[in-house]
Scaffold this motif. Structure first.
Motif, PDB file in Angstrom:
ATOM      1  N   SER A 251      -1.702   6.866   5.392  1.00 16.19           N
ATOM      2  CA  SER A 251      -1.552   8.371   5.426  1.00 16.19           C
ATOM      3  C   SER A 251      -2.350   8.399   4.026  1.00 16.19           C
ATOM      4  O   SER A 251      -3.162   9.859   4.174  1.00 16.19           O
ATOM      5  N   PHE A 252      -2.741   7.721   3.384  1.00 22.13           N
ATOM      6  CA  PHE A 252      -3.496   8.053   1.814  1.00 22.13           C
ATOM      7  C   PHE A 252      -4.679   8.714   2.142  1.00 22.13           C
ATOM      8  O   PHE A 252      -5.042   7.938   2.884  1.00 22.13           O
ATOM      9  N   PRO A 253      -5.570   8.882   0.945  1.00 21.45           N
ATOM     10  CA  PRO A 253      -7.506   9.347   0.949  1.00 21.45           C
ATOM     11  C   PRO A 253      -7.858   8.418   1.800  1.00 21.45           C
ATOM     12  O   PRO A 253      -7.589   7.595   0.638  1.00 21.45           O
ATOM     13  N   ASN A 254      -8.897   8.191   2.549  1.00 21.07           N
ATOM     14  CA  ASN A 254      -9.764   7.140   2.735  1.00 21.07           C
ATOM     15  C   ASN A 254     -10.340   6.380   1.564  1.00 21.07           C
ATOM     16  O   ASN A 254     -10.548   5.116   1.078  1.00 21.07           O
ATOM     17  N   LEU A 255     -10.561   7.454   0.004  1.00 18.02           N
ATOM     18  CA  LEU A 255     -11.007   6.635  -0.958  1.00 18.02           C
ATOM     19  C   LEU A 255     -10.370   6.194  -1.644  1.00 18.02           C
ATOM     20  O   LEU A 255     -11.001   5.287  -2.140  1.00 18.02           O
ATOM     21  N   ASP A 256      -9.361   6.171  -1.655  1.00 19.93           N
ATOM     22  CA  ASP A 256      -8.518   5.621  -2.399  1.00 19.93           C
ATOM     23  C   ASP A 256      -7.861   4.284  -1.800  1.00 19.93           C
ATOM     24  O   ASP A 256      -8.144   2.835  -2.661  1.00 19.93           O
ATOM     25  N   LYS A 257      -7.773   4.346  -0.434  1.00 22.36           N
ATOM     26  CA  LYS A 257      -7.399   3.390   0.519  1.00 22.36           C
ATOM     27  C   LYS A 257      -9.209   1.942  -0.539  1.00 22.36           C
ATOM     28  O   LYS A 257      -8.801   0.984   0.320  1.00 22.36           O
ATOM     29  N   GLU A 258     -10.190   2.980   0.227  1.00 23.05           N
ATOM     30  CA  GLU A 258     -11.207   2.153  -0.008  1.00 23.05           C
ATOM     31  C   GLU A 258     -11.043   0.968  -1.111  1.00 23.05           C
ATOM     32  O   GLU A 258     -11.138   0.111  -1.326  1.00 23.05           O
ATOM     33  N   TYR A 259     -10.640   1.732  -2.831  1.00 21.56           N
ATOM     34  CA  TYR A 259     -10.337   1.073  -3.727  1.00 21.56           C
ATOM     35  C   TYR A 259      -9.555  -0.309  -3.719  1.00 21.56           C
ATOM     36  O   TYR A 259     -10.086  -1.251  -4.930  1.00 21.56           O
ATOM     37  N   ILE A 260      -8.791  -0.087  -3.017  1.00 18.40           N
ATOM     38  CA  ILE A 260      -7.498  -0.531  -3.425  1.00 18.40           C
ATOM     39  C   ILE A 260      -8.136  -1.746  -2.428  1.00 18.40           C
ATOM     40  O   ILE A 260      -8.053  -3.093  -2.940  1.00 18.40           O
ATOM     41  N   GLU A 261      -8.583  -1.669  -0.946  1.00 16.30           N
ATOM     42  CA  GLU A 261      -9.085  -2.836  -0.495  1.00 16.30           C
ATOM     43  C   GLU A 261     -10.737  -3.784  -1.202  1.00 16.30           C
ATOM     44  O   GLU A 261     -10.095  -4.759  -1.248  1.00 16.30           O
ATOM     45  N   ILE A 269      -5.110 -10.841  -7.582  1.00 12.00           N
ATOM     46  CA  ILE A 269      -4.570  -9.387  -6.969  1.00 12.00           C
ATOM     47  C   ILE A 269      -3.988 -10.307  -5.525  1.00 12.00           C
ATOM     48  O   ILE A 269      -4.889 -10.800  -5.231  1.00 12.00           O
ATOM     49  N   GLY A 270      -3.346  -9.598  -5.620  1.00 16.73           N
ATOM     50  CA  GLY A 270      -3.286 -10.250  -3.836  1.00 16.73           C
ATOM     51  C   GLY A 270      -3.149  -9.101  -3.198  1.00 16.73           C
ATOM     52  O   GLY A 270      -1.410  -8.084  -3.541  1.00 16.73           O
ATOM     53  N   ILE A 271      -3.569  -8.764  -1.762  1.00 16.27           N
ATOM     54  CA  ILE A 271      -2.550  -7.541  -1.135  1.00 16.27           C
ATOM     55  C   ILE A 271      -2.517  -8.286   0.475  1.00 16.27           C
ATOM     56  O   ILE A 271      -3.763  -9.178   1.180  1.00 16.27           O
ATOM     57  N   ARG A 272      -1.805  -8.089   0.930  1.00 15.05           N
ATOM     58  CA  ARG A 272      -0.923  -8.739   2.460  1.00 15.05           C
ATOM     59  C   ARG A 272      -0.756  -7.494   3.522  1.00 15.05           C
ATOM     60  O   ARG A 272       0.086  -6.610   3.003  1.00 15.05           O
ATOM     61  N   ASP A 273      -0.687  -7.650   4.993  1.00 13.34           N
ATOM     62  CA  ASP A 273       0.106  -7.226   5.824  1.00 13.34           C
ATOM     63  C   ASP A 273       0.797  -7.966   6.321  1.00 13.34           C
ATOM     64  O   ASP A 273       1.250  -8.650   6.534  1.00 13.34           O
ATOM     65  N   ILE A 274       2.415  -7.696   6.004  1.00 12.28           N
ATOM     66  CA  ILE A 274       3.367  -7.914   6.109  1.00 12.28           C
ATOM     67  C   ILE A 274       4.444  -6.931   7.325  1.00 12.28           C
ATOM     68  O   ILE A 274       4.349  -6.272   7.778  1.00 12.28           O
ATOM     69  N   GLU A 275       5.438  -7.807   7.419  1.00 11.07           N
ATOM     70  CA  GLU A 275       7.126  -7.012   7.860  1.00 11.07           C
ATOM     71  C   GLU A 275       8.189  -8.060   7.478  1.00 11.07           C
ATOM     72  O   GLU A 275       8.321  -8.041   6.552  1.00 11.07           O
ATOM     73  N   ILE A 276       8.949  -6.395   7.047  1.00  7.11           N
ATOM     74  CA  ILE A 276       9.758  -6.606   6.608  1.00  7.11           C
ATOM     75  C   ILE A 276      10.524  -5.996   7.452  1.00  7.11           C
ATOM     76  O   ILE A 276      10.485  -5.194   7.794  1.00  7.11           O
ATOM     77  N   ALA A 288       4.656  -3.218   6.949  1.00  5.91           N
ATOM     78  CA  ALA A 288       4.419  -2.913   5.283  1.00  5.91           C
ATOM     79  C   ALA A 288       3.166  -3.404   4.378  1.00  5.91           C
ATOM     80  O   ALA A 288       2.237  -4.201   5.353  1.00  5.91           O
ATOM     81  N   LYS A 289       2.639  -2.746   3.841  1.00  9.78           N
ATOM     82  CA  LYS A 289       2.123  -3.040   3.006  1.00  9.78           C
ATOM     83  C   LYS A 289       1.873  -3.555   1.381  1.00  9.78           C
ATOM     84  O   LYS A 289       2.509  -2.754   1.270  1.00  9.78           O
ATOM     85  N   LEU A 290       2.013  -4.691   1.028  1.00  9.40           N
ATOM     86  CA  LEU A 290       2.279  -5.388  -0.010  1.00  9.40           C
ATOM     87  C   LEU A 290       1.024  -5.885  -1.057  1.00  9.40           C
ATOM     88  O   LEU A 290       0.000  -6.157  -0.710  1.00  9.40           O
ATOM     89  N   PHE A 291       1.434  -5.212  -2.672  1.00 10.81           N
ATOM     90  CA  PHE A 291       0.076  -5.427  -3.539  1.00 10.81           C
ATOM     91  C   PHE A 291       0.612  -5.667  -4.473  1.00 10.81           C
ATOM     92  O   PHE A 291       2.231  -5.454  -4.654  1.00 10.81           O
ATOM     93  N   ILE A 292       0.597  -7.629  -5.034  1.00  7.20           N
ATOM     94  CA  ILE A 292       1.239  -7.896  -6.315  1.00  7.20           C
ATOM     95  C   ILE A 292      -0.080  -8.195  -6.838  1.00  7.20           C
ATOM     96  O   ILE A 292      -1.400  -8.304  -6.777  1.00  7.20           O
ATOM     97  N   TYR A 293       0.407  -7.443  -7.977  1.00  8.42           N
ATOM     98  CA  TYR A 293      -1.139  -7.923  -9.551  1.00  8.42           C
ATOM     99  C   TYR A 293      -0.456  -8.446 -10.322  1.00  8.42           C
ATOM    100  O   TYR A 293       0.487  -8.056 -11.005  1.00  8.42           O
ATOM    101  N   GLU A 294      -0.514  -9.360 -10.952  1.00 15.30           N
ATOM    102  CA  GLU A 294      -0.290 -10.627 -11.955  1.00 15.30           C
ATOM    103  C   GLU A 294      -0.911 -10.786 -13.172  1.00 15.30           C
ATOM    104  O   GLU A 294      -2.596 -11.117 -12.946  1.00 15.30           O
ATOM    105  N   ILE A 295      -0.540 -10.798 -14.241  1.00 17.25           N
ATOM    106  CA  ILE A 295      -1.651 -11.363 -15.950  1.00 17.25           C
ATOM    107  C   ILE A 295      -1.063 -12.373 -16.327  1.00 17.25           C
ATOM    108  O   ILE A 295       0.087 -12.393 -16.267  1.00 17.25           O
TER     109      ILE A 295
END
Length: 295
Positions: A251-261, A269-276, A288-295
């Motif tokens: 539902s978010f704007p395409n421009l924001d999703k393009e940045y995330i992708e 950084i990890g981005i996963r399509d998952i089922e919960i 669902a969409k899972l985003f993980i950022y670790e430093i």
């Protein structure tokens, strides 16, 4: 800066990744004279949604917040802030990811409704709304860390975390009805579970019955996703996890999703399509969409 009424959780991710994580407590104590750890975390949460982390002037920071938030919060009523035309955010501070999260008189919310008796009228009327998606922003500031650094940040939508309100309202109503069934008691209208007046023969003692809700940390709920599987190979000082339904992400704007992708190609950084599991039926799953950022 983010344009008025244009912020969302994907923009907040962008701010965290690009600005780095300050030592939240020291940062807000020095720049804005914030003493409470919880208040510092709430201000940091507002700043990542308003893209105002690096604004040092308090007046300018408040101006940035006013551009994107319709409700700025109240110490005793949910939510902590609301995005104009967008989501509501509830901020919770814990000292360990093994801790349960205190919700006090508010049961967990899959959605935020304008007719909730826990909301102030100013919150209900700050914009034209009936229902909002709600984000639980859960920050862990290790109580054993003398520097009180933010070690983890979860941004999880309520519909990935909580059952529908009917589940909790049924329990609440049953308790209230049981108290009302006691003979020879004087009850008063209340937003709590019940209020019994004049309990003793002198009529000088009242009883307030309050709900004290708590909920498991999302890391406990989603242990089946093996979120810490790379802990040994990559020791981390900070982890941000964002979880939302696939339909919400789309539902978010395409421009924001393009940045995330594009972030998929970055280190840590990890981005996963998952089922919960569905919070309403464990035999059903949700994309669902899972985003993980670790430093």
């Amino acid at each position: 800066m983010i344009d008025q009424a244009a912020t969302n959780i994907l923009k907040a991710i962008k701010v965290v990744v690009e600005c780095g994580i300050p030592n939240v407590i020291d940062f807000y104590r020095s720049e804005n004279r914030i003493n409470s750890v919880g208040d510092a975390l709430k201000l940091f949460a507002k700043d990542i949604f308003a893209d105002s982390v690096n604004i040092n002037n308090l007046h300018q920071k408040e101006e940035a917040h006013r551009k994107v938030f319709s409700w700025g919060g109240n110490a005793n009523n949910p939510p902590d802030f609301m995005i104009k035309g967008g989501d509501a955010v509830e901020v919770k501070k814990i000292t360990s990811t093994k801790s349960r999260i205190a919700l006090n008189s508010s049961y967990p919310s899959a959605k935020l409704f304008a007719n909730s008796p826990l909301l102030l009228s100013e919150c209900r009327n700050c914009e034209d709304w009936q229902e909002k998606d709600i984000i639980y922003c859960i920050g862990c500031i290790d109580g054993k860390d003398t520097n009180q650094r933010l070690s983890s940040l979860w941004l999880i939508y309520g519909d990935c975390y909580a059952a529908s309100k009917d589940c909790y309202e049924r329990i609440k109503a049953t308790i209230t009805q049981g108290i009302q069934a006691i003979s020879n008691v004087e009850l008063s209208p209340t937003n709590e579970l019940a209020r019994v007046n004049k309990v003793d023969p002198l009529g000088i003692t009242n009883l307030r019955v309050r709900g004290m809700w708590d909920i498991a940390h999302p890391a406990t709920l989603y242990s089946y996703l093996n979120l810490d599987s790379n802990q040994k190979s990559f020791p981390k000082s900070f982890q941000m996890i964002v979880l939302m339904t696939a339909s919400k992400y789309n539902s978010f704007p395409n421009l924001d999703k393009e940045y995330i992708e594009l972030l998929k190609h970055q280190k840590h950084i990890g981005i996963r399509d998952i089922e919960i599991k569905s919070p309403n039926n464990t035999m059903q799953s949700i994309l669902a969409k899972l985003f993980i950022y670790e430093i």
